[in-house]
Design an enzyme around this catalytic site. Structure first.
Site, short mmCIF file in Angstrom:
data_model
loop_
_atom_site.label_atom_id
_atom_site.label_comp_id
_atom_site.label_asym_id
_atom_site.label_seq_id
_atom_site.Cartn_x
_atom_site.Cartn_y
_atom_site.Cartn_z
N CYS A 1 0.83 -1.20 0.00
CA CYS A 1 0.00 0.00 0.00
C CYS A 1 0.87 1.26 0.00
O CYS A 1 1.56 1.53 -0.96
CB CYS A 1 -0.98 -0.05 1.17
SG CYS A 1 -2.40 1.05 0.98
N HIS A 2 0.87 2.05 1.09
CA HIS A 2 1.76 3.20 1.17
C HIS A 2 3.17 2.83 1.64
O HIS A 2 4.07 3.66 1.65
CB HIS A 2 1.19 4.26 2.11
CG HIS A 2 -0.03 4.94 1.60
ND1 HIS A 2 -1.30 4.49 1.85
CD2 HIS A 2 -0.19 6.07 0.84
CE1 HIS A 2 -2.19 5.29 1.29
NE2 HIS A 2 -1.55 6.25 0.66
N GLU B 1 -6.10 7.10 -3.86
CA GLU B 1 -5.89 8.27 -2.99
C GLU B 1 -6.99 9.31 -3.22
O GLU B 1 -7.48 9.95 -2.27
CB GLU B 1 -4.51 8.88 -3.24
CG GLU B 1 -3.97 9.71 -2.10
CD GLU B 1 -3.54 8.85 -0.91
OE1 GLU B 1 -4.36 8.73 0.03
OE2 GLU B 1 -2.41 8.33 -0.92
#
Length: 228
Positions: free
Chosen positions: A133-134, A164
């Protein structure tokens, strides 16, 4: 001896200037953790500041019907992290490094020199590098000893611009991960639709796009470690 996995969690608990809390995303650690434990791996949990690493409360709410995440909150062995600086120069002790997502890593792990150094050491020692993910935000400023960017020419994924935007946080995060991954020379790929499962394996670099990809990423890490 059981393979050891170094987990790097964010120490950052504030979502930009919104006044809202953030941190690491529960299911993105819980599901890979479940795979690592089932494989018999030892898991060492660290963060830049050490101590309690903040879990995003939104991720707890979103995971309330997920038995793996609910059970994970009861485990004692991840809850107090060691300081990441204590693991500089120790890549030989580990089989892999793993960075869970959540918005927190975008604010601290992306720019923390200690994180960059540890990840570069793992890469130079030929260890498995994984993030979901991030979490790949921790890779975007990592350069190797010869000056080349860690991700140059590598196929990777991570939280997409579309995802996002759906979250309404494109103007809050310090950078858009999809754009940054492309900017540093990675070959970014993603699922056909937002929130689809996508895990990319490029040699010993393993990345997952979003929370739905966390379990499959954990399985890919186990496979890579066992085949190393």
């Amino acid at each position: 001896m059981a393979p050891k996995i170094l987990v790097i969690l964010t120490s950052h608990g504030r979502l930009g200037d919104t006044g809202k809390p953030t941190g690491w995303f529960l299911s993105e650690f819980a599901h890979p953790y479940d795979e690592f434990k089932s494989a018999g791996f030892d898991i060492i949990t660290t963060s830049p500041a050490g101590g309690i690493a903040p879990v995003d409360p939104m991720s707890i709410e979103m995971s309330k019907d997920d038995p793996t995440s609910v059970d994970f909150l009861l485990y004692p062995d991840w809850q107090v992290t060691d300081k990441l600086c204590n693991y500089l120069g120790r890549a030989d002790e580990f089989a892999a490094v793993f960075v869970p997502g959540g918005h927190g890593p975008m604010f601290d792990l992306a720019v923390a020199r200690v994180s960059q150094k540890v990840i570069a050491e793992f890469a130079e020692k030929g260890k498995v590098l994984a993030a979901v993910c991030h979490g790949p935000g921790a890779f975007v400023n990592v350069t190797l000893a010869g000056g080349e960017h860690l991700l140059k020419g590598k196929e990777v994924t991570g939280f997409s611009n579309a995802e996002e935007n759906i979250m309404g946080l494109s103007e809050v995060v310090p950078f858009l991960l999809e754009d940054k991954l492309k900017e540093v020379g990675a070959r970014y790929v993603k699922a056909e639709e937002p929130w689809g499962v996508k895990v990319v394996v490029d040699g010993k670099l393993i990345t997952g796009q979003n929370p739905a990809s966390a379990r499959e990423l954990g399985r890919a890490v186990v496979k890579a470690v066992n085949e190393a």
